[in-house]
Design a protein around this motif. Structure first.
Motif, PDB file in Angstrom:
ATOM      1  N   HIS A 187       0.813  -1.218   0.000  1.00  0.00           N
ATOM      2  CA  HIS A 187       0.000   0.000   0.000  1.00  0.00           C
ATOM      3  C   HIS A 187       0.849   1.273   0.000  1.00  0.00           C
ATOM      4  O   HIS A 187       0.378   2.333  -0.417  1.00  0.00           O
ATOM      5  CB  HIS A 187      -0.893   0.045   1.250  1.00  0.00           C
ATOM      6  N   VAL A 188       2.066   1.162   0.509  1.00  0.00           N
ATOM      7  CA  VAL A 188       2.872   2.352   0.774  1.00  0.00           C
ATOM      8  C   VAL A 188       3.154   3.190  -0.468  1.00  0.00           C
ATOM      9  O   VAL A 188       2.950   4.414  -0.452  1.00  0.00           O
ATOM     10  CB  VAL A 188       4.179   1.968   1.498  1.00  0.00           C
ATOM     11  N   PRO A 189       3.614   2.597  -1.594  1.00  0.00           N
ATOM     12  CA  PRO A 189       3.927   3.454  -2.747  1.00  0.00           C
ATOM     13  C   PRO A 189       2.733   4.252  -3.249  1.00  0.00           C
ATOM     14  O   PRO A 189       2.865   5.430  -3.616  1.00  0.00           O
ATOM     15  CB  PRO A 189       4.412   2.446  -3.798  1.00  0.00           C
ATOM     16  N   LEU A 190       1.554   3.637  -3.253  1.00  0.00           N
ATOM     17  CA  LEU A 190       0.358   4.333  -3.728  1.00  0.00           C
ATOM     18  C   LEU A 190      -0.003   5.491  -2.798  1.00  0.00           C
ATOM     19  O   LEU A 190      -0.361   6.588  -3.254  1.00  0.00           O
ATOM     20  CB  LEU A 190      -0.808   3.352  -3.822  1.00  0.00           C
ATOM     21  N   LEU A 191       0.081   5.250  -1.499  1.00  0.00           N
ATOM     22  CA  LEU A 191      -0.246   6.295  -0.535  1.00  0.00           C
ATOM     23  C   LEU A 191       0.775   7.420  -0.566  1.00  0.00           C
ATOM     24  O   LEU A 191       0.418   8.601  -0.507  1.00  0.00           O
ATOM     25  CB  LEU A 191      -0.341   5.683   0.862  1.00  0.00           C
ATOM     26  N   ARG A 192       2.048   7.057  -0.663  1.00  0.00           N
ATOM     27  CA  ARG A 192       3.085   8.088  -0.735  1.00  0.00           C
ATOM     28  C   ARG A 192       2.903   8.958  -1.968  1.00  0.00           C
ATOM     29  O   ARG A 192       3.093  10.175  -1.923  1.00  0.00           O
ATOM     30  CB  ARG A 192       4.468   7.434  -0.770  1.00  0.00           C
ATOM     31  N   ALA A 193       2.518   8.333  -3.076  1.00  0.00           N
ATOM     32  CA  ALA A 193       2.348   9.085  -4.317  1.00  0.00           C
ATOM     33  C   ALA A 193       1.232  10.109  -4.207  1.00  0.00           C
ATOM     34  O   ALA A 193       1.238  11.125  -4.914  1.00  0.00           O
ATOM     35  CB  ALA A 193       2.065   8.125  -5.474  1.00  0.00           C
ATOM     36  N   ARG A 194       0.268   9.877  -3.305  1.00  0.00           N
ATOM     37  CA  ARG A 194      -0.826  10.825  -3.082  1.00  0.00           C
ATOM     38  C   ARG A 194      -0.536  11.800  -1.940  1.00  0.00           C
ATOM     39  O   ARG A 194      -1.403  12.562  -1.536  1.00  0.00           O
ATOM     40  CB  ARG A 194      -2.117  10.072  -2.789  1.00  0.00           C
ATOM     41  N   GLY A 195       0.664  11.722  -1.390  1.00  0.00           N
ATOM     42  CA  GLY A 195       1.043  12.688  -0.368  1.00  0.00           C
ATOM     43  C   GLY A 195       0.838  12.244   1.061  1.00  0.00           C
ATOM     44  O   GLY A 195       1.040  13.029   1.983  1.00  0.00           O
ATOM     45  N   VAL A 196       0.430  10.985   1.272  1.00  0.00           N
ATOM     46  CA  VAL A 196       0.316  10.466   2.639  1.00  0.00           C
ATOM     47  C   VAL A 196       1.718  10.164   3.147  1.00  0.00           C
ATOM     48  O   VAL A 196       2.480   9.447   2.491  1.00  0.00           O
ATOM     49  CB  VAL A 196      -0.558   9.198   2.678  1.00  0.00           C
ATOM     50  N   HIS A 197       2.071  10.706   4.305  1.00  0.00           N
ATOM     51  CA  HIS A 197       3.441  10.534   4.781  1.00  0.00           C
ATOM     52  C   HIS A 197       3.517   9.963   6.194  1.00  0.00           C
ATOM     53  O   HIS A 197       4.600   9.919   6.794  1.00  0.00           O
ATOM     54  CB  HIS A 197       4.217  11.851   4.710  1.00  0.00           C
ATOM     55  N   ALA A 198       2.382   9.493   6.737  1.00  0.00           N
ATOM     56  CA  ALA A 198       2.393   8.924   8.083  1.00  0.00           C
ATOM     57  C   ALA A 198       1.751   7.538   8.045  1.00  0.00           C
ATOM     58  O   ALA A 198       0.685   7.356   7.447  1.00  0.00           O
ATOM     59  CB  ALA A 198       1.639   9.835   9.056  1.00  0.00           C
ATOM     60  N   PHE A 199       2.399   6.588   8.700  1.00  0.00           N
ATOM     61  CA  PHE A 199       1.986   5.192   8.622  1.00  0.00           C
ATOM     62  C   PHE A 199       2.016   4.568  10.013  1.00  0.00           C
ATOM     63  O   PHE A 199       2.952   4.792  10.781  1.00  0.00           O
ATOM     64  CB  PHE A 199       2.897   4.431   7.655  1.00  0.00           C
ATOM     65  N   HIS A 200       0.991   3.765  10.292  1.00  0.00           N
ATOM     66  CA  HIS A 200       0.731   3.225  11.625  1.00  0.00           C
ATOM     67  C   HIS A 200       0.678   1.708  11.527  1.00  0.00           C
ATOM     68  O   HIS A 200      -0.103   1.155  10.739  1.00  0.00           O
ATOM     69  CB  HIS A 200      -0.619   3.804  12.085  1.00  0.00           C
TER      70      HIS A 200
END
Length: 235
Positions: A187-200
Motif C-alpha cells: 500500500h505504501v507506494p500508492l499512498l506516498r504518491a498521493r502525499g500520505v506521509h504517516a503510517f501506523h
C-alpha cells in the motif's frame, strides 16, 4: 515530499524499546489490543515514556468501543496520564447511530488542555465519514486522523484513502492522514504518491499477532521501506 513518519503500537516499555531500536518515529501506547486498544494506566505510561526518547501518544478509550461508556472515568484517566507527563493522545467517539460525538470528545479534551492528539479509527466506523471529518476539523490540538479508509482495513479502504488525500486542504481535510489498520507494504507506494506521509503499524511488526511482542527487525523493514520510498520521491 515530506519524510515518512512511522508510528508503532506498543503495549509496554519493552515493546517501546523494541520499536525504537527498529527505527520508529512515534509510539501509540494502548492496552488490551484484542479489544482494539484501551487506555493504559499512568504507571504504564511512565514506564514506557522512561524507556525511550520517542514521542508517545496515549490511547483514551474504554469498553464502550467507539462510544464513551464512562465519560467521567475517561476524563479521570486522562488527567492522571497528563499528570504523569503525557502530552499527546489518541481518541475519538461516535454516538450510537454513528455520528461524531463532539460532546464526549470535547469533554475529554477539556481534561487535557493544550495536548496534541489523533482522531483514531472511529472515523472508519462512522455512518458518514465526511460529516465526521468536517465536525472535528479545527478542534484544539488535533493534528492527525488515523484511518484505514474502511472498517475492514486498508485493503478495502485504499480507494477512499487515496480519494481523501486528493482533497487535502478542503474543510474536513486539513489534518494529516495517518494510514493504518491492516496496512501492507504494497500500500505504501500508492499512498506516498498521493502525499500520505504517516503510517501506523501494529500486528505488521509482530510475528504472531497481538500475542507476540514487537519485533525490532520487522520495524526496521518498515523503516527501510519508508525511507526508500522517500528517496524515490526526492529523486
Amino acid at each position: 515530499m515530506s519524510a515518512a513518519i512511522l508510528e508503532v503500537v506498543v503495549t509496554s516499555a519493552d515493546e517501546a524499546r523494541a520499536a525504537a531500536e527498529g527505527g520508529a518515529d512515534r509510539l501509540e501506547l494502548a492496552t488490551d489490543m484484542e479489544a482494539d486498544g484501551m487506555s493504559p494506566t499512568a504507571a504504564q505510561f511512565e514506564r514506557t515514556a522512561a524507556a525511550v526518547t520517542l514521542p508517545v501518544r496515549v490511547m483514551l478509550r474504554d469498553r464502550g468501543g467507539f462510544q464513551a461508556a464512562d465519560l467521567d472515568g475517561l476524563r479521570t484517566r486522562a488527567r492522571e496520564l497528563s499528570a504523569a507527563g503525557a502530552e499527546e493522545f489518541v481518541l475519538g467517539f461516535l454516538t450510537p447511530d454513528g455520528a461524531p460525538d463532539l460532546t464526549a470528545v470535547r469533554a475529554v479534551l477539556d481534561a487535557v488542555p493544550g495536548c496534541r492528539w489523533t482522531f483514531h479509527r472511529a472515523l472508519d466506523h462512522a455512518a458518514d465519514r465526511t460529516a465526521v471529518r468536517r465536525a472535528i476539523d479545527g478542534l484544539p490540538g488535533l493534528d492527525t486522523v488515523l484511518s484505514a479508509g474502511s472498517a475492514t482495513g486498508v485493503t478495502a479502504g485504499l480507494p477512499t484513502l487515496l480519494a481523501e488525500a486528493g482533497r487535502r486542504g478542503e474543510p474536513g481535510y486539513t489534518m494529516a492522514v495517518m494510514a493504518g489498520g491492516g496496512l501492507r507494504t504494497t500500500h505504501v507506494p500508492l499512498l506516498r504518491a498521493r502525499g500520505v506521509h504517516a503510517f501506523h503499524v501494529g500486528t505488521a511488526v509482530r510475528q504472531q499477532g497481538w500475542d507476540s511482542p514487537v519485533d525490532p527487525a520487522a520495524v526496521r523493514r518498515w523503516r527501510d521501506l519508508l525511507d526508500a520510498a522517500a528517496g524515490k520521491d526526492a529523486g
